[in-house]
Design an enzyme around this catalytic site. Structure first.
Site, PDB file in Angstrom:
ATOM      1  N   TRP A   1       5.129  10.933   7.964  1.00 27.46           N
ATOM      2  CA  TRP A   1       5.380   9.529   7.652  1.00 27.46           C
ATOM      3  C   TRP A   1       6.764   9.428   7.008  1.00 27.46           C
ATOM      4  CZ3 TRP A   1       4.021   6.884   2.598  1.00 27.46           C
ATOM      5  CH2 TRP A   1       4.165   5.493   2.692  1.00 27.46           C
TER       6      TRP A   1
ATOM      7  N   LYS B   1      -5.990   0.737   5.093  1.00 26.22           N
ATOM      8  CA  LYS B   1      -6.524   0.874   6.446  1.00 26.22           C
ATOM      9  C   LYS B   1      -8.045   0.783   6.456  1.00 26.22           C
ATOM     10  CE  LYS B   1      -2.468   1.922   8.342  1.00 26.22           C
ATOM     11  NZ  LYS B   1      -1.573   1.962   7.186  1.00 26.22           N
TER      12      LYS B   1
ATOM     13  N   ASP C   1      -1.908  13.078   0.803  1.00 29.70           N
ATOM     14  CA  ASP C   1      -1.735  11.682   1.184  1.00 29.70           C
ATOM     15  C   ASP C   1      -2.988  11.311   1.969  1.00 29.70           C
ATOM     16  OD1 ASP C   1      -1.079   9.209   2.184  1.00 29.70           O
ATOM     17  OD2 ASP C   1       0.953   9.765   2.768  1.00 29.70           O
TER      18      ASP C   1
END
Length: 413
Positions: A141, A259, A222
């Site tokens: 990312w 999400k 993460d």
């Protein structure tokens, strides 16, 4: 009279123009496109079968519960909503591990996953006179490098993905860990690796954990897709529980509910720091409180209250589990549909990697030339590295996308 421009002195003469964030710029380009059949596969946000944002039924019910109780708009404590922090730690660790280690965990509510990563960096910087090196997978990312480089950490990329084989390069991963500087930090994607969709197997995670423990490396997870990846929260939290439980390692876990609860705009996140004993956890908690105070004073309340309501109520939690199964199931179906359509249209190359990947994103392995042709000629918006958000596909556009990819590849033959 001179026409030469006059130089104006400014506090900001050293300021440099920074190009816009690539993904947000891509979304803006999509929104400005008047073409009726355009498709946005760039930004990672869940869309339903009609291509619209989806408010989870569990979240909707939690919101109604909050309205019934009467919403208050007072400040939260600096560390955030206590019930949210506790319920987050419970679900991430699992009931048994949480019971064993609760006293050794420091927690702080954050501005989604990005804020949790930034707090982790601030905390690690405050705890070390010599800044540790950060090892970050390549690709990853994009914000990982920006967050930690902005805090002054030396960052080094390591090969995570084999572009030729279109799969996880686990041997390069192991090799990096064997050679990494002791007392360094390794960024780990807990599940649904962004952008490749390639995760280690459980056996590979065990080898990674053993190597990291032997080399005295600090794991920083993460965790943006827990429950959203497989539809099973416990399955997606496997690696975190392995490191903290079975391996008894100190670790940082950066959690986002953007999400898996669809709380994108509410910026709901949490950082968990697992430590060796209760006193270290107390010290870490106090430092997190100080750092949070200096950064944002205290975090926003509404999204945390929704998440706490869902996590703390058995009925709502079961609804949420079903919601995650709905989202992950639709994404898997669209991944399979794209694969089948590419094969049907005879797209050049092999596409097995697409169905071997998991999670929201698919890593197509297309050249930049093909990506540009998709945008300019077919109005299919894909990230520069050919990462697509599978959630942007639906029954109404998947055939068009597959045909467009096929045409672009054939044009270059």
């Amino acid at each position: 009279m001179s026409t030469q421009a006059t130089y104006t002195s400014s506090w900001f003469n050293q300021a440099q123009f920074i190009p816009p964030d690539a993904i947000f710029a891509l979304t803006a380009q999509y929104q400005a496109d008047p073409f009726p059949q355009k498709v946005n596969l760039g930004q990672g946000t869940y869309r339903d079968e009609e291509g619209k944002p989806w408010v989870l039924p569990s979240v909707n019910k939690a919101r109604e519960c909050l309205r019934t109780k009467g919403l208050q708009h007072e400040y939260l404590p600096i560390l955030g909503l206590q019930s949210f922090r506790e319920e987050t730690a419970k679900i991430v660790l699992g009931a048994e591990l949480f019971k064993e280690q609760a006293s050794k965990i420091a927690t702080c509510q954050s501005l989604s996953g990005t804020g949790a990563l930034h707090l982790a960096g601030l905390l690690l910087r405050a705890c070390h006179t010599k800044l540790p090196k950060f090892y970050i997978p390549e690709p990853t990312w994009s914000n990982h490098h920006q967050v930690f480089q902005s805090l002054g950490f030396p960052c080094e990329s390591f090969k995570y993905y084999d572009h030729e084989m279109k799969s996880l390069d686990i041997e390069s991963y192991y090799s990096m860990l064997r050679q990494a500087e002791p007392n360094s930090v390794v960024i780990l994607h807990a599940c649904a690796h962004n952008p490749t969709g390639c995760d280690p197997s459980k056996e590979q995670w065990r080898e990674i954990a053993q190597l990291m423990k032997a080399r005295q490396l600090f794991p920083l997870f993460d965790s943006a897709y827990l429950g959203f990846n497989s539809g099973n929260f416990d399955e997606d939290a496997f690696a975190i529980r392995l490191f903290l439980g079975e391996m008894q390692m100190e670790a940082g876990v950066c959690v986002s509910f953007a999400k898996n609860m669809g709380l994108y705009g509410e910026r709901v996140g949490c950082i968990l720091m697992s430590t060796v004993d209760r006193q270290v956890a107390v010290n870490m908690q106090s430092m997190l409180e100080m750092l949070q105070r200096s950064e944002v004073s205290n975090p926003p309340a509404f999204g945390a209250k929704i998440a706490s309501q869902v996590l703390g109520n058995d009925e709502l939690k079961q609804m949420w589990f079903q919601d995650m199964m709905t989202m992950s199931g639709r994404i898997r179906a669209m991944r399979a549909a794209l694969y089948e359509k590419l094969i049907f249209f005879g797209a050049p190359g092999s596409w097995e990697h697409l169905i071997q990947q998991s999670g929201m994103f698919g890593f197509l392995g297309l050249s930049h030339e093909v990506v540009l042709k998709l945008r300019e000629q077919h109005h299919v918006y894909v990230a520069d590295n050919s990462r697509i958000s599978i959630a942007g596909l639906n029954a109404g556009n998947v055939e068009y996308v597959a045909r467009s990819i096929t045409q672009c590849l054939r044009d270059l033959e």
